[in-house]
Design an enzyme around this catalytic site. Structure first.
Site, PDB file in Angstrom:
ATOM      1  N   CYS A 118       0.814  -1.228   0.000  1.00 50.72           N
ATOM      2  CA  CYS A 118       0.000   0.000   0.000  1.00 50.72           C
ATOM      3  C   CYS A 118       0.843   1.272   0.000  1.00 50.72           C
ATOM      4  O   CYS A 118       0.309   2.361  -0.191  1.00 50.72           O
ATOM      5  CB  CYS A 118      -0.952  -0.020   1.186  1.00 50.72           C
ATOM      6  SG  CYS A 118      -1.935  -1.522   1.244  1.00 50.72           S
ATOM      7  N   HIS A 258      -3.476   7.118   3.002  1.00 50.51           N
ATOM      8  CA  HIS A 258      -3.884   5.783   2.552  1.00 50.51           C
ATOM      9  C   HIS A 258      -5.191   5.419   3.267  1.00 50.51           C
ATOM     10  O   HIS A 258      -5.338   5.644   4.469  1.00 50.51           O
ATOM     11  CB  HIS A 258      -2.772   4.788   2.908  1.00 50.51           C
ATOM     12  CG  HIS A 258      -3.137   3.357   2.692  1.00 50.51           C
ATOM     13  ND1 HIS A 258      -3.806   2.925   1.572  1.00 50.51           N
ATOM     14  CD2 HIS A 258      -2.937   2.242   3.465  1.00 50.51           C
ATOM     15  CE1 HIS A 258      -3.996   1.618   1.659  1.00 50.51           C
ATOM     16  NE2 HIS A 258      -3.484   1.181   2.795  1.00 50.51           N
ATOM     17  N   ASN A 288     -10.081  -0.484   1.144  1.00 49.94           N
ATOM     18  CA  ASN A 288      -8.632  -0.331   0.985  1.00 49.94           C
ATOM     19  C   ASN A 288      -8.229  -0.847  -0.399  1.00 49.94           C
ATOM     20  O   ASN A 288      -8.277  -2.049  -0.647  1.00 49.94           O
ATOM     21  CB  ASN A 288      -7.947  -1.133   2.106  1.00 49.94           C
ATOM     22  CG  ASN A 288      -6.433  -1.054   2.049  1.00 49.94           C
ATOM     23  OD1 ASN A 288      -5.862  -0.633   1.056  1.00 49.94           O
ATOM     24  ND2 ASN A 288      -5.798  -1.489   3.124  1.00 49.94           N
TER      25      ASN A 288
HETATM   26  N1  COA Z   1     -17.706  -9.518  11.327  1.00 53.96           N
HETATM   27  C1  COA Z   1     -18.013  -9.855  12.583  1.00 53.96           C
HETATM   28  N2  COA Z   1     -17.103 -10.278  13.495  1.00 53.96           N
HETATM   29  C2  COA Z   1     -15.822 -10.324  13.086  1.00 53.96           C
HETATM   30  C3  COA Z   1     -15.425  -9.970  11.787  1.00 53.96           C
HETATM   31  C4  COA Z   1     -16.429  -9.552  10.880  1.00 53.96           C
HETATM   32  N3  COA Z   1     -16.153  -9.195   9.623  1.00 53.96           N
HETATM   33  N4  COA Z   1     -14.082 -10.112  11.690  1.00 53.96           N
HETATM   34  C5  COA Z   1     -13.637 -10.533  12.877  1.00 53.96           C
HETATM   35  N5  COA Z   1     -14.696 -10.671  13.734  1.00 53.96           N
HETATM   36  C6  COA Z   1     -14.665 -11.096  15.125  1.00 53.96           C
HETATM   37  C7  COA Z   1     -13.468 -11.958  15.444  1.00 53.96           C
HETATM   38  O1  COA Z   1     -13.726 -13.317  15.138  1.00 53.96           O
HETATM   39  C8  COA Z   1     -13.312 -11.736  16.936  1.00 53.96           C
HETATM   40  O2  COA Z   1     -14.260 -12.522  17.602  1.00 53.96           O
HETATM   41  P1  COA Z   1     -13.895 -13.231  19.006  1.00 53.96           P
HETATM   42  O3  COA Z   1     -13.585 -12.080  19.930  1.00 53.96           O
HETATM   43  O4  COA Z   1     -15.130 -13.973  19.310  1.00 53.96           O
HETATM   44  O5  COA Z   1     -12.697 -14.078  18.708  1.00 53.96           O
HETATM   45  C9  COA Z   1     -13.733 -10.279  17.128  1.00 53.96           C
HETATM   46  O6  COA Z   1     -14.527  -9.944  15.957  1.00 53.96           O
HETATM   47  C10 COA Z   1     -12.577  -9.324  17.231  1.00 53.96           C
HETATM   48  O7  COA Z   1     -11.659  -9.604  16.183  1.00 53.96           O
HETATM   49  P2  COA Z   1     -10.374  -8.736  15.946  1.00 53.96           P
HETATM   50  O8  COA Z   1      -9.634  -9.243  14.746  1.00 53.96           O
HETATM   51  O9  COA Z   1      -9.606  -8.627  17.240  1.00 53.96           O
HETATM   52  O10 COA Z   1     -11.058  -7.331  15.611  1.00 53.96           O
HETATM   53  P3  COA Z   1     -10.448  -5.886  15.588  1.00 53.96           P
HETATM   54  O11 COA Z   1     -11.188  -5.043  16.551  1.00 53.96           O
HETATM   55  O12 COA Z   1      -8.948  -5.883  15.673  1.00 53.96           O
HETATM   56  O13 COA Z   1     -10.838  -5.387  14.125  1.00 53.96           O
HETATM   57  C11 COA Z   1      -9.871  -5.104  11.952  1.00 53.96           C
HETATM   58  C12 COA Z   1     -10.349  -6.096  13.006  1.00 53.96           C
HETATM   59  C13 COA Z   1      -9.292  -5.891  10.781  1.00 53.96           C
HETATM   60  C14 COA Z   1     -11.064  -4.278  11.483  1.00 53.96           C
HETATM   61  C15 COA Z   1      -8.807  -4.147  12.563  1.00 53.96           C
HETATM   62  O14 COA Z   1      -7.871  -4.914  13.300  1.00 53.96           O
HETATM   63  C16 COA Z   1      -8.066  -3.338  11.531  1.00 53.96           C
HETATM   64  O15 COA Z   1      -8.663  -2.572  10.794  1.00 53.96           O
HETATM   65  N6  COA Z   1      -6.738  -3.473  11.483  1.00 53.96           N
HETATM   66  C17 COA Z   1      -5.927  -2.769  10.499  1.00 53.96           C
HETATM   67  C18 COA Z   1      -5.795  -3.615   9.274  1.00 53.96           C
HETATM   68  C19 COA Z   1      -5.276  -2.864   8.079  1.00 53.96           C
HETATM   69  O16 COA Z   1      -5.384  -1.664   7.991  1.00 53.96           O
HETATM   70  N7  COA Z   1      -4.714  -3.617   7.133  1.00 53.96           N
HETATM   71  C20 COA Z   1      -4.270  -3.092   5.874  1.00 53.96           C
HETATM   72  C21 COA Z   1      -2.947  -2.489   6.011  1.00 53.96           C
HETATM   73  S1  COA Z   1      -2.463  -1.750   4.489  1.00 53.96           S
END
Ligand code: COA
Length: 336
Positions: A118, A258, A288
Site C-alpha cells: 500500500c 492511505h 482499501n
Molecule cells: N464480522 C463480525 N465479526 C468479526 C469480523 C467480521 N467481519 N471479523 C472478525 N470478527 C470477530 C473476530 O472473530 C473476533 O471474535 P472473538 O472475539 O469472538 O474471537 C472479534 O470480531 C474481534 O476480532 P479482531 O480481529 O480482534 O477485531 P479488531 O477489533 O482488531 O478489528 C480489523 C479487526 C481488521 C477491522 C482491525 O484490526 C483493523 O482494521 N486493522 C488494520 C488492518 C489494516 O489496515 N490492514 C491493511 C494495512 S495496508
C-alpha cells in the site's frame, strides 16, 4: 546527467474503479458479519470489485490514459513507466510492460514494477523524483493498481471485508519554472514486521526432491497487529516529515492518507490538528485499494471539487513489508 538537481512537476493524475459494488450487507451472504460491525471498526460501507476478465492491468491502463491526457504529454514522450502493485495478473511481464504495450509505446523505454504494497505510490514518487532530479529521465508515468478481490481469502471475514479494487496514476515531468512539486518525500521499511501481512507466491519443488510445506493461499493478516503497529508510528512519522521540511502542520492545506481504516486516518488527523475539511477520505465507498488508494483519493477529490488546486497536501501510506512513506506535494492547477 547534470550537476544541478532538476525540480519535478506533477503534471497529471487519473483514477479508475471497477463498476461492481459489493456492500457490507452483500458480505453477509458469505459469512457471519454485519454492516454495523464493519462500518464502526473500519469506516467501510462498500467496495468495488472486478468481474470476469477485468484485472489490475485494465484498471491501471485506464487510470494511466487519464493521467497522461491531463498532463499534456504524449504517451510516446514517456521515458519511464513504474507500476506499483501487489496484484499483478502475471509476475512477468510486469504490469508496467503491459501498460507500455497498451499505450502503444513502441520505443524501448524502461518499465518495471515496484512491490511495496500500500506504500507503492509513495515509493514510486520517490524513485521518480530521484530520476528526474538527476536528469536521467524527463517524463515518468507512475501507475498504482491493485486487484485485492482476487487475492483475499473470501472465507476470512477478518481480512476480506477491508479490501477493494482500483487504480490511480500520476505523470511527473521536469518543472521548467524551477518549482519542485515534491517539497519533501521519505520512504521506510521494517522487514522485522513482515509477518503482519503476508501473501504467499509459491509453486512446487522439483518432483525429484523432497517437497516443502506450501503456505496457505490468499492475504493473511494480523489485523490487530497491523493496527497497533501503524497507530503507534504513523501520526508521529507524518508530523516529523512536516517538521523536517521546515514546515508546520497549518502550512499544509490537505491530508491525503492511505485509506485502510478510518480510525488510523483520524489518529493522523488528530495529531496534525486538522478539521474534517482538510482530510480526504473515500474509504466508505472503496475500502482499501492498496497502492491505488492515495492516487484515487487525490484524483477523485480534485475531480469532484472537494479539494482546490494551487494548494499543498501531505500524502502518507503504509502497508505490507511493513513499508510506509510520506510526501508533501504541491497540487498545481490542471493536474486533473
Ligand atoms: N464480522 C463480525 N465479526 C468479526 C469480523 C467480521 N467481519 N471479523 C472478525 N470478527 C470477530 C473476530 O472473530 C473476533 O471474535 P472473538 O472475539 O469472538 O474471537 C472479534 O470480531 C474481534 O476480532 P479482531 O480481529 O480482534 O477485531 P479488531 O477489533 O482488531 O478489528 C480489523 C479487526 C481488521 C477491522 C482491525 O484490526 C483493523 O482494521 N486493522 C488494520 C488492518 C489494516 O489496515 N490492514 C491493511 C494495512 S495496508
Amino acid at each position: 546527467m547534470t550537476d544541478k538537481l532538476i525540480p519535478l512537476k506533477i503534471a497529471g493524475v487519473g483514477y479508475s474503479l471497477p463498476e461492481t459494488v459489493i456492500t457490507n450487507d452483500d458480505l453477509t451472504k458469505l459469512y457471519d458479519t454485519s454492516d454495523e460491525w464493519i462500518y464502526t471498526r473500519t469506516g467501510i460501507k462498500e467496495r468495488r470489485v472486478v468481474s470476469g476478465e477485468e484485472n489490475a492491468i485494465d484498471l491501471g491502463f485506464d487510470a494511466a490514459k487519464k493521467a497522461i491526457e491531463k498532463s499534456g504529454i504524449a504517451a510516446d514522450e514517456i521515458d519511464l513507466i513504474l507500476a506499483a502493485s501487489s496484484a499483478p495478473p502475471d509476475l512477468y511481464p510486469a504490469i508496467a510492460c503491459h501498460i507500455q504495450a497498451r499505450l502503444g509505446i513502441s520505443k524501448a523505454i524502461p518499465a518495471f514494477d515496484i512491490t511495496a504494497a500500500c506504500s507503492g505510490l509513495i515509493y514510486g514518487l520517490s524513485i521518480a523524483k530521484a530520476y528526474i532530479a538527476s536528469g536521467m529521465y524527463k517524463n515518468i508515468l507512475i501507475v498504482a493498481t491493485d486487484n485485492n478481490s482476487r487475492l483475499v481469502d473470501w472465507t476470512d471475514r477478518g481480512t476480506s471485508i477491508l479490501f477493494g479494487d482500483g487504480a490511480g496514476a500520476v505523470v511527473v515531468t521536469q518543472a521548467e519554472d524551477g518549482i519542485d512539486d515534491i517539497i519533501a518525500i521519505d520512504i521506510k521499511a521494517d522487514g522485522n514486521y513482515g509477518h503482519l501481512i503476508e501473501l504467499a507466491f509459491d509453486g512446487k519443488n522439483c518432483p525429484l526432491v523432497e517437497q516443502y510445506q506450501e503456505k496457505p493461499k490468499g492475504i493473511r493478516m494480523n489485523g490487530r497487529g497491523v493496527y497497533t503497529f501503524v497507530a503507534k508510528i504513523l501520526p508521529h512519522y507524518v508530523e516529523e516529515l512536516i517538521t523536517n521540511a521546515g514546515m508546520k502542520a497549518e502550512d499544509i492545506d490537505y491530508l491525503i492518507p492511505h485509506q485502510a481504516n478510518i480510525r488510523i486516518i483520524q489518529a493522523v488527523q488528530e495529531r496534525l490538528g486538522y478539521p474534517d475539511e482538510k482530510v480526504v477520505t473515500n474509504i466508505k465507498y472503496y475500502g482499501n485499494t492498496s497502492a491505488a488508494s492515495i492516487p484515487i483519493a487525490l484524483a477523485e477529490s480534485v475531480e469532484k471539487g472537494k479539494i482546490k488546486l494551487g494548494t499543498t497536501a501531505v500524502l502518507c501510506g503504509f502497508g505490507a513489508g511493513m513499508t510506509w512513506g510520506g510526501a508533501i506535494v504541491r497540487l498545481r492547477e490542471g493536474i486533473c
